[in-house]
Design a protein around this motif. Sequence first.
Motif, PDB file in Angstrom:
ATOM      1  N   LYS A   1       0.846  -1.195   0.000  1.00 25.88           N
ATOM      2  CA  LYS A   1       0.000   0.000   0.000  1.00 25.88           C
ATOM      3  C   LYS A   1       0.877   1.239   0.000  1.00 25.88           C
ATOM      4  O   LYS A   1       2.106   1.148  -0.026  1.00 25.88           O
ATOM      5  N   HIS A   2       0.221   2.410   0.078  1.00 21.84           N
ATOM      6  CA  HIS A   2       0.930   3.678  -0.098  1.00 21.84           C
ATOM      7  C   HIS A   2       0.798   4.568   1.141  1.00 21.84           C
ATOM      8  O   HIS A   2      -0.080   5.437   1.202  1.00 21.84           O
ATOM      9  N   PRO A   3       1.684   4.419   2.125  1.00 20.81           N
ATOM     10  CA  PRO A   3       1.597   5.280   3.312  1.00 20.81           C
ATOM     11  C   PRO A   3       2.236   6.649   3.080  1.00 20.81           C
ATOM     12  O   PRO A   3       3.146   6.804   2.267  1.00 20.81           O
ATOM     13  N   THR A   4       1.754   7.624   3.810  1.00 19.93           N
ATOM     14  CA  THR A   4       2.340   8.958   3.838  1.00 19.93           C
ATOM     15  C   THR A   4       3.165   9.099   5.115  1.00 19.93           C
ATOM     16  O   THR A   4       3.076   8.267   6.020  1.00 19.93           O
ATOM     17  N   PRO A   5       3.952  10.178   5.247  1.00 19.20           N
ATOM     18  CA  PRO A   5       4.647  10.399   6.514  1.00 19.20           C
ATOM     19  C   PRO A   5       3.708  10.432   7.713  1.00 19.20           C
ATOM     20  O   PRO A   5       4.015   9.854   8.765  1.00 19.20           O
ATOM     21  N   ALA A   6       2.555  11.083   7.572  1.00 18.65           N
ATOM     22  CA  ALA A   6       1.617  11.150   8.683  1.00 18.65           C
ATOM     23  C   ALA A   6       1.113   9.759   9.068  1.00 18.65           C
ATOM     24  O   ALA A   6       0.893   9.471  10.255  1.00 18.65           O
ATOM     25  N   ASP A   7       0.915   8.879   8.091  1.00 19.33           N
ATOM     26  CA  ASP A   7       0.492   7.513   8.404  1.00 19.33           C
ATOM     27  C   ASP A   7       1.539   6.816   9.253  1.00 19.33           C
ATOM     28  O   ASP A   7       1.214   6.100  10.210  1.00 19.33           O
ATOM     29  N   PHE A   8       2.804   7.002   8.913  1.00 17.29           N
ATOM     30  CA  PHE A   8       3.880   6.397   9.712  1.00 17.29           C
ATOM     31  C   PHE A   8       3.883   6.959  11.123  1.00 17.29           C
ATOM     32  O   PHE A   8       3.965   6.213  12.108  1.00 17.29           O
ATOM     33  N   PHE A   9       3.795   8.281  11.265  1.00 16.91           N
ATOM     34  CA  PHE A   9       3.812   8.891  12.585  1.00 16.91           C
ATOM     35  C   PHE A   9       2.640   8.389  13.435  1.00 16.91           C
ATOM     36  O   PHE A   9       2.812   7.987  14.592  1.00 16.91           O
ATOM     37  N   HIS A  10       1.442   8.407  12.856  1.00 12.42           N
ATOM     38  CA  HIS A  10       0.261   7.920  13.573  1.00 12.42           C
ATOM     39  C   HIS A  10       0.429   6.452  13.976  1.00 12.42           C
ATOM     40  O   HIS A  10       0.092   6.053  15.091  1.00 12.42           O
ATOM     41  N   SER A  11       0.910   5.637  13.049  1.00 14.06           N
ATOM     42  CA  SER A  11       1.041   4.207  13.292  1.00 14.06           C
ATOM     43  C   SER A  11       1.980   3.930  14.452  1.00 14.06           C
ATOM     44  O   SER A  11       1.654   3.146  15.355  1.00 14.06           O
ATOM     45  N   MET A  12       3.154   4.545  14.434  1.00  7.47           N
ATOM     46  CA  MET A  12       4.127   4.313  15.501  1.00  7.47           C
ATOM     47  C   MET A  12       3.577   4.758  16.853  1.00  7.47           C
ATOM     48  O   MET A  12       3.741   4.065  17.865  1.00  7.47           O
ATOM     49  N   GLU A  13       2.923   5.907  16.884  1.00 10.17           N
ATOM     50  CA  GLU A  13       2.413   6.422  18.152  1.00 10.17           C
ATOM     51  C   GLU A  13       1.303   5.546  18.720  1.00 10.17           C
ATOM     52  O   GLU A  13       1.262   5.271  19.930  1.00 10.17           O
ATOM     53  N   ASN A  14       0.390   5.105  17.871  1.00  6.06           N
ATOM     54  CA  ASN A  14      -0.741   4.341  18.360  1.00  6.06           C
ATOM     55  C   ASN A  14      -0.326   2.970  18.874  1.00  6.06           C
ATOM     56  O   ASN A  14      -0.802   2.523  19.924  1.00  6.06           O
ATOM     57  N   THR A  15       0.558   2.281  18.165  1.00  4.51           N
ATOM     58  CA  THR A  15       0.974   0.958  18.618  1.00  4.51           C
ATOM     59  C   THR A  15       1.872   1.052  19.837  1.00  4.51           C
ATOM     60  O   THR A  15       1.776   0.239  20.760  1.00  4.51           O
ATOM     61  N   ALA A  16       2.758   2.055  19.862  1.00  3.22           N
ATOM     62  CA  ALA A  16       3.674   2.195  20.994  1.00  3.22           C
ATOM     63  C   ALA A  16       3.034   2.863  22.186  1.00  3.22           C
ATOM     64  O   ALA A  16       3.534   2.753  23.312  1.00  3.22           O
ATOM     65  N   GLY A  17       1.923   3.578  21.959  1.00  2.00           N
ATOM     66  CA  GLY A  17       1.252   4.255  23.066  1.00  2.00           C
ATOM     67  C   GLY A  17       2.016   5.456  23.563  1.00  2.00           C
ATOM     68  O   GLY A  17       2.125   5.681  24.770  1.00  2.00           O
ATOM     69  N   GLU A  18       2.563   6.254  22.645  1.00  2.00           N
ATOM     70  CA  GLU A  18       3.394   7.388  23.032  1.00  2.00           C
ATOM     71  C   GLU A  18       3.165   8.545  22.068  1.00  2.00           C
ATOM     72  O   GLU A  18       3.168   8.357  20.849  1.00  2.00           O
ATOM     73  N   ASP A  19       2.940   9.752  22.616  1.00  2.00           N
ATOM     74  CA  ASP A  19       2.848  10.949  21.789  1.00  2.00           C
ATOM     75  C   ASP A  19       4.265  11.373  21.439  1.00  2.00           C
ATOM     76  O   ASP A  19       5.048  11.769  22.304  1.00  2.00           O
ATOM     77  N   LEU A  20       4.606  11.293  20.164  1.00  2.00           N
ATOM     78  CA  LEU A  20       5.968  11.582  19.710  1.00  2.00           C
ATOM     79  C   LEU A  20       6.027  12.813  18.809  1.00  2.00           C
ATOM     80  O   LEU A  20       7.007  13.002  18.082  1.00  2.00           O
ATOM     81  N   GLY A  21       5.012  13.660  18.880  1.00  2.00           N
ATOM     82  CA  GLY A  21       5.010  14.848  18.045  1.00  2.00           C
ATOM     83  C   GLY A  21       6.256  15.693  18.238  1.00  2.00           C
ATOM     84  O   GLY A  21       6.796  16.252  17.282  1.00  2.00           O
ATOM     85  N   TRP A  22       6.743  15.791  19.486  1.00  2.00           N
ATOM     86  CA  TRP A  22       7.952  16.561  19.770  1.00  2.00           C
ATOM     87  C   TRP A  22       9.157  15.988  19.028  1.00  2.00           C
ATOM     88  O   TRP A  22      10.045  16.731  18.604  1.00  2.00           O
ATOM     89  N   PHE A  23       9.182  14.659  18.860  1.00  2.00           N
ATOM     90  CA  PHE A  23      10.309  14.030  18.183  1.00  2.00           C
ATOM     91  C   PHE A  23      10.235  14.238  16.672  1.00  2.00           C
ATOM     92  O   PHE A  23      11.210  14.634  16.041  1.00  2.00           O
ATOM     93  N   TRP A  24       9.069  13.967  16.085  1.00  2.00           N
ATOM     94  CA  TRP A  24       8.930  14.144  14.640  1.00  2.00           C
ATOM     95  C   TRP A  24       9.217  15.590  14.244  1.00  2.00           C
ATOM     96  O   TRP A  24       9.885  15.851  13.238  1.00  2.00           O
ATOM     97  N   ARG A  25       8.713  16.520  15.060  1.00  2.00           N
ATOM     98  CA  ARG A  25       8.875  17.937  14.737  1.00  2.00           C
ATOM     99  C   ARG A  25      10.353  18.336  14.736  1.00  2.00           C
ATOM    100  O   ARG A  25      10.837  18.991  13.813  1.00  2.00           O
ATOM    101  N   GLY A  26      11.062  17.929  15.758  1.00  2.00           N
ATOM    102  CA  GLY A  26      12.452  18.338  15.887  1.00  2.00           C
ATOM    103  C   GLY A  26      13.396  17.617  14.960  1.00  2.00           C
ATOM    104  O   GLY A  26      14.362  18.200  14.465  1.00  2.00           O
ATOM    105  N   TRP A  27      13.099  16.327  14.687  1.00  2.00           N
ATOM    106  CA  TRP A  27      14.067  15.498  13.968  1.00  2.00           C
ATOM    107  C   TRP A  27      13.841  15.494  12.461  1.00  2.00           C
ATOM    108  O   TRP A  27      14.815  15.471  11.699  1.00  2.00           O
ATOM    109  N   PHE A  28      12.581  15.514  12.022  1.00  2.00           N
ATOM    110  CA  PHE A  28      12.295  15.379  10.595  1.00  2.00           C
ATOM    111  C   PHE A  28      11.939  16.703   9.917  1.00  2.00           C
ATOM    112  O   PHE A  28      12.211  16.887   8.735  1.00  2.00           O
TER     113      PHE A  28
END
Length: 860
Positions: A520-547
């Motif tokens: 299938k065809h994921p976008t960056p937001a799909d990856f961010f959402h996927s990692m956060e939901n399965t891991a149970g962690e809000d990582l917006g601070w990480f995506w914002r600063g690193w990517f």
Amino acid sequence: MKKFYLCALSLLVLQGLFAQQNGSKYNQHEAFAPGFYTQTGNMYRSASGTPGPDYWQNRADYDIQVKLDTAAKTIKGAVQINYTNNSPDELPYLWLYVDQNIYREDSRATATTDIGGGRWATPIYTQGDEISNITLKMDGKSYQPKYRITDTRLQILLPKALAGKGGKVAVQIDYGFSIPERGTDRMGRLDTKNGWIYEIAQWYPRMCVYDDVEGWNTLPYLGAGEFYLEYGDIHYSITAPSDLVIVGSGTLDNPKEVLTKKQIEQLDKAKNSDATVTIHSLDDVKSGKDHLSQKELTWKFSCINTRDVAWAASKAFIWDAARIKMQSGNQILGQSVYPEESATTNGWDSSTYYTKKAIEINSYWHDFPYPVATNVAGTVGGMEYPGIVFCSARSTGPGLWFVTLHEFGHNWFPMLVGSNERKYAWMDEGFNTFTNFYCSRIFNNGAYNNEPDKYRIARSFFKPGAEVPMTIPDVLQAANLGNEGYYKPAVGLLILRDVVLGPERFDAAFKQYIKDWAYKHPTPADFFHSMENTAGEDLGWFWRGWFYNNWAIDQAVNKVDYVNGDPTKGALITLENIGQMPLPVQMDIEQDNGQTLHLKLPVEIWQRGGTWTLQAKTTSKVKKITLDPQRQYPDVDSTNNVWPNAASTAEAIPQGVSAQDIINDYLQAIGGKDKLSAVKTYHETLTGDASGTKLNVSLNYKAPDKFAEEVNLPDMNMQVMKVVLDGDKGTMTQQGKTQPLEGKMLESFKSSLGVFPELKYQNPGYKLEAKDIQEINGKKAYRVLITDPIGQVTTSYYDIDSHLKVKTESAQGGAQFSDYKAVKGILIPHASITENMGHSAKMTATLIQINENIADSTFQ
């Protein structure tokens, strides 16, 4: 695409340009700002990071028949595309890619290629895709549609709109093209002693992706940006002279029609063998008898549920194979084809073994998606396609392991997880580089581990002029592609896995992302959402600063006090986040009583500001504190990670010893000022190794103002960097991109010209400061800070006994020197270790020439 290895000695000249600014830039309101996501969940893409209940993607099935003309070196044939419009939209036209047009003289790629050439340059032009006919079949009727070609895109105007939710159209295109010898390092031809090797890719018109995010995705093919393609079943056949061995994506459908009995028997044996089995030997190649006695053969292949196919052909191919057992228990075939020149000790005879181990280890994340994995030796330095990869025929040893591992790793990203790599290189190159690091930690007990030293690579990540991963590859400066596309996203995932989430949570989330978005065809937001939901962690601070930003990491120990002045009641340790990037804190606290406390503080300590004081439960006085003890962060200033730091434990320089005295002693030790000043020309050839990759370096200097350096990777037949300076004019070429030396960069090169920079330290504008005595490799050395007239700062270390220079440091990296030998009465270090891109390069001088003629053309 092949990994980038950037290691050049003259980059050390630029180090002072990239110094990290002092003072905290941290802003918790910016770092932890709400509303990171601009894309909310909908019926197509869920907020949980999974495909939504109404997710759709269009489908493209192909049937291709072509003929390879080895005399004319052309491909000619036809492709039928059965296209299904699963979108809810009616489509009045179709967009396809005709990628061979990149090799036309009038292509956009040609127009946007620097005059200095480079990796994606086309030295000899072709006519591109020569289309002779297009036929459509819709609703049982045939049409000759109107169409227009714009560079590498083909638009077909439909006689009527193609219905949504299942509308179908069949497109047949008759076409052909001349095979370029050098095809943007993704395809091409290699002449060997036993015949040409053809590596064929981007070889048929392919459907552009129509998706729910952008509609038609039609970015032109310029070179750096790779591919975004629809999935479907591909059946293809190649007619060619019978003395060729042909390998391709997917499975060979007609082995009895194209293989000899012996070859079939050996292949059957290989399918059940962990040891490598020879299918077509060097003796077979030389005798020319191990093929069916017909003028031509037609090889038929099928690749199911794939986004692309590629193939290779040659009568020079040695062919071997073995069984691959994935961690799920499923088995596939691994095989390699390569010419006689590559069949050397520690060469391609190891390819099938490397293929086997790369896939077996990487199958931890998900099964390899194809029934056969084929490694092809040829002209391409490193490029990936479904089930088949092209790697340099010159690669050996660790270099062959790395390129094999990397290219096969792409079969997970983007072959299985079909992200848009033309826009988001980090979603395939970065993810793949991360899994490469994971595999290399395991393979051969880590002997080939090429994971970069995080402290060293920090200087490169956060230099001024660095870009961010969330940049289109064709927009990135060539010199930054290695960082932003490969290393920085990979190191970011290592940080998430090793520190922020831990292996268990990270691995579960990453595997879930792969499973949910396979084919299938994921976008960056799909990856961010996927990692956060399965891991149970809000990582917006990480995506914002690193990517999305270039936020540097700089954690520090500010001070240490004790509760009521009593160490047994606990230590009050004040930490500071000087960099813009917040991260959890890991620290070791060593006490005088021999006990060590290991603490981890969550990232939330930085939510209210850039300083934090904790009370550690010490029982005696603190002897030493170390932040990030396992060096898992690319921290731009590692000196403040330790308390007390090296400066506080260094010895004072004896009274009466000045910085100029130290420099004078060094100059005298290596030959004396008169002899050094008499050096008017200097040439040095060096060979070395950086993370298993061979390097060749050539340095030239001619007084008073000419300099040239060239760095090459011989195993990949690739020039990494070239710098030339002639007076006030100069250029730097990195990864094929040439730019003029001007402004501060030009002044930097000019100010550092000369074989022995210490001769200039008495000139106006230089500032010398003798700091202290520190231990370098078990010996004491004076530490001297040198500030040049344009403000660049270098730290040099001089052995207090021999007076020889043993080390230099600056903001970007450094070097260590040893094995001094006399050349015309001057002591020159013949061994050095340079640091760049988080890796050390061990270099040996193989030729040094002093005051011998160097032609002025060398500096042009």
